[in-house]
Every structure is written in structure tokens, then in C-alpha cells.
Design a protein around this motif. Structure first.
Motif, PDB file in Angstrom:
ATOM      1  N   UNK A   1      14.666 -24.559 -20.750  1.00  0.00           N
ATOM      2  CA  UNK A   1      15.962 -25.178 -20.509  1.00  0.00           C
ATOM      3  C   UNK A   1      16.637 -24.385 -19.395  1.00  0.00           C
ATOM      4  N   UNK A   2      17.398 -25.043 -18.563  1.00  0.00           N
ATOM      5  CA  UNK A   2      18.080 -24.330 -17.490  1.00  0.00           C
ATOM      6  C   UNK A   2      19.289 -23.583 -18.049  1.00  0.00           C
ATOM      7  N   UNK A   3      19.696 -22.492 -17.385  1.00  0.00           N
ATOM      8  CA  UNK A   3      20.898 -21.783 -17.831  1.00  0.00           C
ATOM      9  C   UNK A   3      22.127 -22.693 -17.872  1.00  0.00           C
ATOM     10  N   UNK A   4      22.216 -23.636 -16.943  1.00  0.00           N
ATOM     11  CA  UNK A   4      23.372 -24.541 -16.907  1.00  0.00           C
ATOM     12  C   UNK A   4      23.441 -25.385 -18.173  1.00  0.00           C
ATOM     13  N   UNK A   5      22.315 -25.906 -18.619  1.00  0.00           N
ATOM     14  CA  UNK A   5      22.315 -26.733 -19.834  1.00  0.00           C
ATOM     15  C   UNK A   5      22.677 -25.907 -21.060  1.00  0.00           C
ATOM     16  N   UNK A   6      22.166 -24.690 -21.148  1.00  0.00           N
ATOM     17  CA  UNK A   6      22.499 -23.824 -22.282  1.00  0.00           C
ATOM     18  C   UNK A   6      23.982 -23.478 -22.260  1.00  0.00           C
ATOM     19  N   UNK A   7      24.509 -23.141 -21.095  1.00  0.00           N
ATOM     20  CA  UNK A   7      25.928 -22.806 -20.948  1.00  0.00           C
ATOM     21  C   UNK A   7      26.799 -23.975 -21.392  1.00  0.00           C
TER      22      UNK A   7
ATOM     23  N   UNK B   1      26.008 -26.487 -23.355  1.00  0.00           N
ATOM     24  CA  UNK B   1      25.823 -26.793 -24.778  1.00  0.00           C
ATOM     25  C   UNK B   1      26.515 -25.786 -25.689  1.00  0.00           C
ATOM     26  N   UNK B   2      26.594 -24.528 -25.267  1.00  0.00           N
ATOM     27  CA  UNK B   2      27.039 -23.473 -26.187  1.00  0.00           C
ATOM     28  C   UNK B   2      28.371 -22.807 -25.850  1.00  0.00           C
TER      29      UNK B   2
ATOM     30  N   UNK C   1      18.533 -27.636 -27.512  1.00  0.00           N
ATOM     31  CA  UNK C   1      17.534 -28.685 -27.716  1.00  0.00           C
ATOM     32  C   UNK C   1      18.186 -30.044 -27.869  1.00  0.00           C
ATOM     33  N   UNK C   2      19.352 -30.085 -28.483  1.00  0.00           N
ATOM     34  CA  UNK C   2      20.033 -31.352 -28.716  1.00  0.00           C
ATOM     35  C   UNK C   2      20.525 -31.996 -27.422  1.00  0.00           C
ATOM     36  N   UNK C   3      20.603 -31.218 -26.349  1.00  0.00           N
ATOM     37  CA  UNK C   3      21.077 -31.752 -25.075  1.00  0.00           C
ATOM     38  C   UNK C   3      20.196 -32.894 -24.607  1.00  0.00           C
TER      39      UNK C   3
END
Length: 155
Positions: free
Chosen positions: A6-12, A14-15, A135-137
């Protein structure tokens, strides 16, 4: 730390971006009085359990999609804590998430050393929830575990 496809942007996104930490931090019931997610920002953790129900925190080292640090204290400074989350892109599709947490102060250090379980479970649970939210993203992903426990220390 854990490595995610997952990219850092997607994790950021999402969280962290929405300041709804209760979605990933298993010890937090809610966030109150949150400012923007920027250096110098502040928020109050409303804790699910424990002797301190509301804990004011400050944010530092905030770099969108990369890192943040939250720090605060309780019991007139006798318990201090600091948590850091760092996202590092390993390649175009893989990101390492490192979550470190430490307790200090004349009570924080000894209490954490005497009973580290709550902090260990909190950091490990936080990482697991970050994984779940990421993961839900856009669907399930493979996850490689770099280390089976989050880093923590008591000073």
C-alpha cells in the motif's frame, strides 16, 4: 513494524488524516479538541480504560504521508509518553509502518517496566488496526511482518 502493499498516502488517509484515531488505537475511545494534523497541533485522547480518562497531547514532526509524533503527560508530569509513527515506501507498492511508543517520568518508566503488557498490546493492536483500515481502502492485500512486535521502551 509491518510492511504493507500500500502506498504511504493511502495509509495516511485511512488512518491519520481525519483525526479519528479511535479507529486504529485500541486504547482510545474518542478524540476531543483536535486541531489540524500539523506540527504544533493538539488533541485530547479520551481513554477507554485506566486512571487517566482525558490526556492532552501535542503533535510534532508531522510530515504528511510520512510521519508524526504525539506526546503528552498525566499525573502532573509524573507519567509522560511519546509515540512515533513512520511510513516508509519500500517500492512503488510496499510501505513499512513503524510505530514506537515510550513512557518516561518518575511513574511512567517504573509502571511501564513493571507491567509492559498494556503498552505492548496497544502498539501491536494499533499496527493491526492500521493494517485493517489500509486494506479496507481498496480490498485485501498481502502483508509481510518485518517484526512481530512494535518497538516500545520505558525510561
Amino acid at each position: 513494524s509491518k510492511t504493507r502493499r500500500r502506498s504511504p498516502t493511502r495509509i495516511w488517509q485511512a488512518c491519520f488524516a481525519h483525526m479519528k484515531w479511535e479507529r486504529w488505537d485500541p486504547d482510545v475511545e474518542a478524540i476531543e479538541n483536535a486541531t489540524a494534523l500539523v506540527d504544533g497541533g493538539t488533541l485530547t485522547f479520551v481513554m477507554k480504560d485506566g486512571p487517566f480518562k482525558r490526556i492532552r497531547c501535542s503533535l510534532s514532526d508531522v510530515v504528511a504521508n510520512e510521519s508524526l509524533t504525539f506526546a503528552g503527560s498525566a499525573a502532573s508530569g509524573m507519567v509522560r509518553f511519546r509515540g512515533t509513527i513512520a511510513l516508509e515506501a519500500k517500492d512503488a507498492a510496499t510501505t513499512s509502518v513503524a510505530y514506537t511508543f515510550q513512557m518516561t517520568g518518575c511513574l511512567g518508566g517504573p509502571l511501564g517496566s513493571f507491567n509492559p503488557r498494556p503498552c505492548v498490546e496497544g502498539t501491536e493492536g494499533g499496527l493491526a488496526n492500521m493494517k485493517r483500515l489500509s486494506e479496507a481502502v481498496d480490498g485485501a492485500i498481502a502483508v509481510e511482518v518485518e517484526a512481530d512486535t512494535a518497538k516500545f521502551r520505558y525510561l
